[in-house]
Design a protein around this motif. Structure first.
Motif, PDB file in Angstrom:
ATOM      1  N   ILE A  57      31.656  41.173  38.630  1.00 32.72           N
ATOM      2  CA  ILE A  57      30.996  42.018  37.635  1.00 32.72           C
ATOM      3  C   ILE A  57      29.551  42.237  38.062  1.00 32.72           C
ATOM      4  O   ILE A  57      29.044  41.565  38.955  1.00 32.72           O
ATOM      5  CB  ILE A  57      31.077  41.415  36.213  1.00 32.72           C
TER       6      ILE A  57
ATOM      7  N   ASN B  20      36.421  43.040  34.791  1.00 36.43           N
ATOM      8  CA  ASN B  20      36.754  43.370  36.177  1.00 36.43           C
ATOM      9  C   ASN B  20      38.032  42.639  36.581  1.00 36.43           C
ATOM     10  O   ASN B  20      37.985  41.623  37.266  1.00 36.43           O
ATOM     11  CB  ASN B  20      35.599  42.984  37.109  1.00 36.43           C
TER      12      ASN B  20
ATOM     13  N   LYS C 104      40.174  43.227  38.808  1.00 35.52           N
ATOM     14  CA  LYS C 104      40.483  43.216  40.232  1.00 35.52           C
ATOM     15  C   LYS C 104      39.774  42.098  40.983  1.00 35.52           C
ATOM     16  O   LYS C 104      40.082  41.822  42.127  1.00 35.52           O
ATOM     17  CB  LYS C 104      40.137  44.558  40.857  1.00 35.52           C
TER      18      LYS C 104
ATOM     19  N   THR D 129      33.481  36.734  39.995  1.00 37.43           N
ATOM     20  CA  THR D 129      34.301  37.727  39.300  1.00 37.43           C
ATOM     21  C   THR D 129      34.051  39.159  39.750  1.00 37.43           C
ATOM     22  O   THR D 129      34.868  40.025  39.480  1.00 37.43           O
ATOM     23  CB  THR D 129      34.072  37.650  37.777  1.00 37.43           C
TER      24      THR D 129
END
Length: 60
Positions: A25, A53, A55, A23
């Motif tokens: 993060i 997150n 994106k 992810t």
């Protein structure tokens, strides 16, 4: 004591590492999510990490 309670801490570290990789993060964010939701609630962990997150992970 259930089997889930007997899991070693390394299992949590593995979940944190996987969450960070999938992810994008931070490690601290992943550890906080795992502390709140538990290491065995993967779908909820992914959902919350994607909110943090949206994106996704950065390309390496």
């Amino acid at each position: 004591m259930t089997d889930e309670q007997k899991k070693p801490p390394a299992a949590t570290d593995e979940v944190v590492r996987r969450l960070v990789n999938e992810t994008g993060i931070t490690d601290a964010q992943a550890r906080e999510l795992v502390a709140f939701l538990g290491p065995n609630n993967w779908t909820s962990l992914l959902r919350e990490a994607r909110i943090l997150n949206p994106k996704g992970p950065k390309a390496v």
